[in-house]
Design an enzyme around this catalytic site. Structure first.
Site, short mmCIF file in Angstrom:
data_model
loop_
_atom_site.label_atom_id
_atom_site.label_comp_id
_atom_site.label_asym_id
_atom_site.label_seq_id
_atom_site.Cartn_x
_atom_site.Cartn_y
_atom_site.Cartn_z
N LEU A 1 -86.58 -24.75 -103.79
CA LEU A 1 -86.52 -25.85 -102.72
C LEU A 1 -85.82 -25.05 -101.72
O LEU A 1 -86.13 -25.37 -100.69
CB LEU A 1 -85.60 -27.11 -103.21
CG LEU A 1 -86.53 -27.65 -104.05
CD1 LEU A 1 -85.65 -29.01 -104.79
CD2 LEU A 1 -87.87 -28.37 -103.83
N GLY A 2 -84.85 -24.31 -101.63
CA GLY A 2 -84.22 -23.55 -100.84
C GLY A 2 -83.19 -22.64 -100.98
O GLY A 2 -82.68 -22.58 -102.44
N GLY B 1 -76.09 -19.55 -103.57
CA GLY B 1 -77.10 -19.53 -104.52
C GLY B 1 -78.59 -20.19 -103.99
O GLY B 1 -78.55 -20.29 -103.05
N SER B 2 -79.16 -20.66 -105.17
CA SER B 2 -80.38 -21.27 -104.60
C SER B 2 -80.70 -22.76 -105.22
O SER B 2 -79.76 -23.17 -106.27
CB SER B 2 -81.68 -20.44 -105.12
OG SER B 2 -81.54 -20.28 -106.60
N VAL B 3 -81.62 -23.52 -104.74
CA VAL B 3 -81.71 -24.84 -105.23
C VAL B 3 -83.20 -24.84 -105.66
O VAL B 3 -84.26 -24.58 -105.06
CB VAL B 3 -81.43 -25.99 -104.20
CG1 VAL B 3 -81.87 -27.23 -104.73
CG2 VAL B 3 -79.94 -25.90 -103.66
N ASP C 1 -68.12 -27.93 -93.93
CA ASP C 1 -69.42 -27.26 -93.64
C ASP C 1 -70.73 -28.22 -93.40
O ASP C 1 -71.88 -28.04 -94.04
CB ASP C 1 -69.90 -26.46 -95.03
CG ASP C 1 -70.83 -25.44 -94.58
OD1 ASP C 1 -71.08 -25.10 -93.31
OD2 ASP C 1 -71.62 -24.81 -95.63
#
Length: 635
Positions: free
Chosen positions: A442-443, A448-450, A571
């Site tokens: 997803l992104g 890290g990544s999703v 953030d």
């Protein structure tokens, strides 16, 4: 017959002859007018396009248009029957005048750079048999009035930028043999009317955005040879009727969201079937024995699914050239005969329970416990029988206890922990994401990544954030996010469902968080969409932007003022604002969040606080985060 009577017939003969001459003249005039219409249509075509290679330089009055390059005429009427301009480096817009050349039987414009929409005037070409517009830049929707071309045999619209739904009217093209639509942006369901194309031999829709169920009516296509539906969003099961089409040679449904198992009663009546590709789906179950009937099968790809059981020995007898069983849950000994003698074209990696096979596969050895025969005395037999009975009763009581209280327990792969989350294993996350397949990505984030995943325990779609622990600060980010999310609850905050902190199959440290899935992605994707997202999504309205801003402000107000210990997100940016199916905003990614042990009112007033707030450059709002950086996140 007397002379007087003959003289009476003479004027009548002259009258008939005159009529015939006039009719012939009219026909000749019509033919000449038709030729002029074709000539003018070709010249109009030339003026609308760019021809850097000078391919159409012969299109001038120095020769008859039937002698022009790429033009073929019929012998009888000298009308244009074929326009073949494929791979000529042409670009521009196809003018509507092409619909005036009513004798056209074939149009080939493939491998050029034509753009804009496909002229609906093609629907006027009732003699048209082949229309090939492959590999151009045509956009907009497929004209529904192409269904008027009742003599079409080939319709090739692949590799363009077409969007919208597949017109149901195309189901009336009873003579159509090839319908090629791959590599476009078409969406929606495949209309059941496609099952009416009784002459269809090839149906290719790969690499689009088609979804929903694969229609059962495709099983009516008794002349079908190739069914290519890969890289779409199809769900549900593969209709059994498709496997019973005896003429099919290739079936590719890979990289979809198909689930459940392969039907055990597949007919494969499929002897011409040579290719079966079902990789990268959610298929569950064993390989059915009926595949052994596919005697001509050369390629079988079922990788990246959730298939289990032993790899059947009947695969040894098939004349395969490529076999991919990788990243499933197969177990037991790998066969050693037939095709399993080659580790180059046989892929079995990612099946942790496999053993044996030839050395090239580098699988662990299979160990079998041998039962030793011993003499047992009469007393020992009685003792053994008694102990066995007691063990059996204990097992039954344990099962009854389990089923009686299971409604109060979580799924076997989940467990509670002191951090307040349900814990999920690395193995279950690996299965949920198809081996962390790139198709589920997803992104990417800071740490890290999703990935998108489907959990076996809850049968729900979730978003899984996988920490890249090689990044500096990733472990701290995981701890910070767990610390924040286990304490807070608000309707405008992304809800964490479970966590994973352990090791992968290689012994490496592994950490991940499982969130509720947000079907509309991030705010950043709506404000700054990619080219493909432009096609699928409309721009956010002012009202939607204001509502999302209010949602984010409510979340930050809760974090700053209504929780026992104030929290600063640190953030806040569009990619960290996620949208559910009703376009409600949810703040996520608390990897840089900070607890403020002091009263927040002083911190908010004093922008020079030494808390050490960090975040993404350009999104650290001055002072109170609730100001949302002067509302710039949404503009």
């Amino acid at each position: 017959m007397d002379l007087a009577y003959r003289y009476q017939l003479l004027p009548m003969s002259f009258s008939c002859l005159t009529t015939i001459i006039l009719l012939l003249g009219s026909v000749l005039a019509l033919v000449k007018d038709g030729q002029e219409i074709d000539r003018l249509a070709l010249l109009e075509f030339k003026t609308r396009i760019a021809d850097p290679s000078g391919v159409l330089s012969s299109w001038n009055d120095s020769s008859h248009f039937c002698d022009w390059d790429g033009v073929t005429c019929g012998r009888k009427h000298r009308r244009v029957t074929i326009l073949d301009l494929g791979s000529k480096n042409l670009s521009g817009v196809v003018p509507p005048h092409i619909g005036n050349m009513s004798f056209l039987r074939g149009v080939n414009l493939e491998n050029n750079s034509f753009h804009a929409k496909i002229p609906p005037h093609f629907g006027r070409l009732l003699r048209l048999q082949k229309l090939s517009l492959n590999n151009n830049s045509f956009s907009s929707q497929i004209p529904s009035n192409l269904s008027y071309c009742s003599n079409l045999l080939v319709l090739d619209l692949g590799i363009n930028m077409l969007k919208g739904n597949l017109p149901i009217e195309l189901g009336s093209l009873s003579k159509l043999q090839e319908l090629i639509l791959q590599v476009n942006s078409l969406m929606g369901n495949i209309p059941p009317s496609i099952g009416n194309l009784s002459s269809l031999q090839m149906f290719a829709t790969s690499e689009n955005n088609f979804g929903g169920m694969i229609p059962k009516t495709l099983g009516q296509l008794r002349n079908l040879e190739f069914l290519l539906l890969a890289v779409n969003k199809f769900v549900g099961t593969i209709p059994i009727s498709i496997f019973n089409i005896s003429s099919v040679e290739g079936l590719d449904v890979g990289e979809n969201q198909l689930e459940w198992g392969l039907p055990g009663d597949l007919g494969f009546t499929l002897p011409n079937i040579e290719i079966i590709s079902m990789g990268d789906n959610h298929l569950i179950g064993p390989i059915p024995e009926s595949i052994s009937n596919a005697s001509n099968l050369e390629v079988l790809n079922v990788s990246n699914n959730q298939l289990f059981g032993q790899i059947p020995k009947f695969l040894e007898s098939l004349n395969l050239t490529n076999l991919s069983l990788s990243y499933n849950d197969f177990e037991g000994a790998l066969p050693t005969g037939g095709f399993f003698k080659s580790a180059i074209s046989t892929l079995v990696m990612g099946n942790k329970k496999l053993c044996g096979g030839l050395p090239d596969f580098q699988l662990p050895k299979c160990y079998y416990k041998e039962l030793k025969r011993t003499r047992i005395s009469g007393i020992a037999k009685i003792l053994l029988s008694t102990v066995s009975t007691l063990v059996g009763v204990a097992c039954i009581l344990s099962l009854l206890y389990f089923f009686w209280f299971r409604h109060n327990k979580n799924a076997s792969a989940l467990s509670s922990s002191e951090d307040g989350f349900l814990h999920v294993s690395y193995h279950n996350l690996l299965k949920a994401t198809g081996g962390f397949s790139s198709t589920n990505l997803l992104g990417m984030g800071n740490f890290g990544s999703v990935c998108r995943g489907l959990l076996d325990q809850t049968q729900s779609v979730v978003a899984i954030k996988i920490l890249d622990l090689t990044c500096d600060g990733a472990s701290k980010s995981f701890i910070a996010e767990c610390e924040v999310l286990r304490r807070i609850r608000h309707r405008n905050l992304v809800k964490v469902l479970m966590a994973c902190s352990g090791f992968d199959f290689n012994g490496n440290d592994f950490k991940a968080l499982v969130y509720e899935f947000m079907s509309n992605g991030s705010l950043d994707e709506w404000l700054h969409p990619t080219a493909s997202q432009y096609i699928e999504r409309n721009n956010l309205s002012l009202l939607e932007r204001v509502n999302i801003a209010i949602d984010v402000a409510c979340a930050l107000d809760y974090l700053h003022h209504h929780y026992e210990m104030p929290i600063v997100h640190c953030d806040l940016k569009p990619s960290n604002v996620l949208l559910d199916d009703e376009m409600n905003g949810h703040v996520g990614d608390f990897g840089l969040a900070r607890f403020l042990p002091e009263a927040t009112h002083k911190l908010v007033a004093d922008q020079s606080s030494s808390v050490g707030v960090k975040g993404s450059f350009g999104y650290i709002a001055p002072g109170n985060e609730a100001h949302l950086g002067s509302f710039s996140l949404f503009l």
